[in-house]
Design an enzyme around this catalytic site. Structure first.
Site, short mmCIF file in Angstrom:
data_model
loop_
_atom_site.label_atom_id
_atom_site.label_comp_id
_atom_site.label_asym_id
_atom_site.label_seq_id
_atom_site.Cartn_x
_atom_site.Cartn_y
_atom_site.Cartn_z
N LEU A 29 20.79 38.97 -7.66
CA LEU A 29 20.08 37.81 -8.21
C LEU A 29 18.90 37.38 -7.35
O LEU A 29 17.91 36.86 -7.87
CB LEU A 29 21.05 36.64 -8.37
CG LEU A 29 22.19 36.83 -9.38
CD1 LEU A 29 23.03 35.57 -9.47
CD2 LEU A 29 21.67 37.22 -10.74
N LYS A 110 23.83 51.78 -3.26
CA LYS A 110 24.50 52.58 -2.23
C LYS A 110 25.67 51.78 -1.64
O LYS A 110 25.66 50.54 -1.71
CB LYS A 110 23.49 52.99 -1.15
CG LYS A 110 22.73 51.83 -0.49
CD LYS A 110 23.55 51.12 0.54
CE LYS A 110 22.98 49.82 1.00
NZ LYS A 110 23.96 48.98 1.71
N ASP A 190 27.66 50.27 4.79
CA ASP A 190 26.65 49.29 4.42
C ASP A 190 25.27 49.61 4.95
O ASP A 190 24.28 49.54 4.22
CB ASP A 190 27.08 47.90 4.90
CG ASP A 190 26.19 46.79 4.36
OD1 ASP A 190 25.81 46.86 3.17
OD2 ASP A 190 25.85 45.87 5.12
#
Length: 361
Positions: A29, A110, A190
């Protein structure tokens, strides 16, 4: 291969791609969707959440015309051409496969999967459905990375022998998804994945073995500090990534005749220029480095436009599913090495039935 080169049709002649979005994450968002919304080939048409109220509010905030209270409703929408999947990591494979089988092209955040085996299943889904599936490493679309790879290919720094990468931030929020092991949290999944991906991008080949050292958070169980070494056969990647260290990122690529340094390699700002240094090494204080400044661009915007262009005009996509499988095979090997304390071999990628995948770069 990059999709930046246009086919026989100009962008103005191409019909915009109608995108649907799975979920309403804060990252989507606030970062990726506003960038996608600015692209003339990328039309955000619908958004789905398991909470219809959340979906409606998110869609309204971005001017997206349709909201759905389930992911399946979105996939059943015949007017949607492509799906953007920024769901939690452990849901990437399931919903990417379902979207492709529903007739949609898919750009998935990813990591594409939590193992190479699961990622390889998506190669077969792409073959089965004929739909494009790609992993969203937006950095490959940024001009600074394309310039760096071009310099390497043209021998501007001689032979590339080593890439050194660092990426870190500090986050001890137990509620944050990056600190939840069960859904694919931790530093390597991450952010360490960027070091793996960009070294493969620069070297243009696959590493043959990997070694890693990992420190786990005693409360979360995630890897909070991971350092790795990849052997590219006479050339190396060394990297450190951490979810509990001072925010920092930098990449250095060392050649036999020069060096490339990328100031903000991964979270390149969309509202200010980026700097890259090209240094012949003639001075140790770096005064010999030439600074190249790239005008401000939004790499998320470039990524979605390139994927939309590939859908409408044909041609390959940056960071295809085959490239994504290669990244996961390296990540798997790094995790194995952290457990075994030894070098771990990275075997060639294969699809179902042991079929070899094409060269992944």
């Amino acid at each position: 291969m990059s999709t930046s080169a246009q086919g026989p049709e100009s962008d103005e002649q191409l019909t915009p791609v109608r995108w649907g979005v799975l979920g309403a994450s804060n990252f989507a968002l606030t970062v990726s969707l506003p960038a996608m919304k600015r692209g003339p080939l990328t039309q955000l048409a619908a958004l789905a959440s398991r909470d219809i109220g959340k979906a409606t509010a998110a869609a309204r905030s971005l001017g997206i015309p349709r909201a759905y209270g389930s992911y399946d409703e979105l996939l059943d929408d015949p007017e949607i051409d492509a799906i953007y999947n920024p769901l939690p990591n452990h849901l990437h494979v399931k919903w990417t496969a379902r979207a492709a089988r529903a007739g949609k092209h898919v750009l998935c955040e990813k990591p594409i999967a939590l193992s190479a085996e699961d990622a390889e299943a998506l190669v077969d889904v792409q073959r089965e459905t004929g739909k494009l599936i790609a992993e969203a490493f937006m950095i490959r679309n940024h001009p600074q990375w394309q310039q760096a790879r071009d310099w390497v290919r043209r021998g501007k720094i001689g032979e590339l022998v080593s890439v050194q990468a660092a990426f870190s931030y500090y986050n001890r929020d137990a509620a944050n998804i990056r600190n939840k092991k069960a859904v694919g949290g931790g530093a390597l999944y991450d952010i360490g994945c960027y070091a793996v991906n960009t070294s493969r991008f620069l070297f243009g080949r696959e590493p043959v073995r990997a070694m890693a050292l990992v420190d786990h958070d005693p409360e979360f169980g995630t890897d909070r500090l991971t350092s790795g070494l990849l052997d590219y056969g006479g050339a190396h990647l060394t990297f450190t990534c951490s979810t509990q260290a001072v925010p920092y990122q930098r990449v250095n690529a060392f050649g036999t005749k020069g060096r490339i340094e990328i100031e903000i390699p991964f979270n390149a700002p969309g509202d200010q220029p980026c700097k890259v240094w090209l240094d012949d090494g003639s001075t140790l204080n770096c005064s010999s480095a030439k600074v190249i400044s790239f005008p401000a661009v939004d790499q998320y915007h470039l990524q979605s436009e390139a994927f939309s262009r590939a859908i409408r005009a044909g041609g390959p996509v940056e960071n295809s599913i085959e490239v994504a499988v290669g990244n996961m095979r390296v990540i798997d090997a790094l995790f194995r090495s952290a457990e075994s304390g030894r070098w771990e071999k990275i075997s060639p990628a294969t699809g179902a039935g042991g079929r070899p995948l094409r060269s992944v770069r």
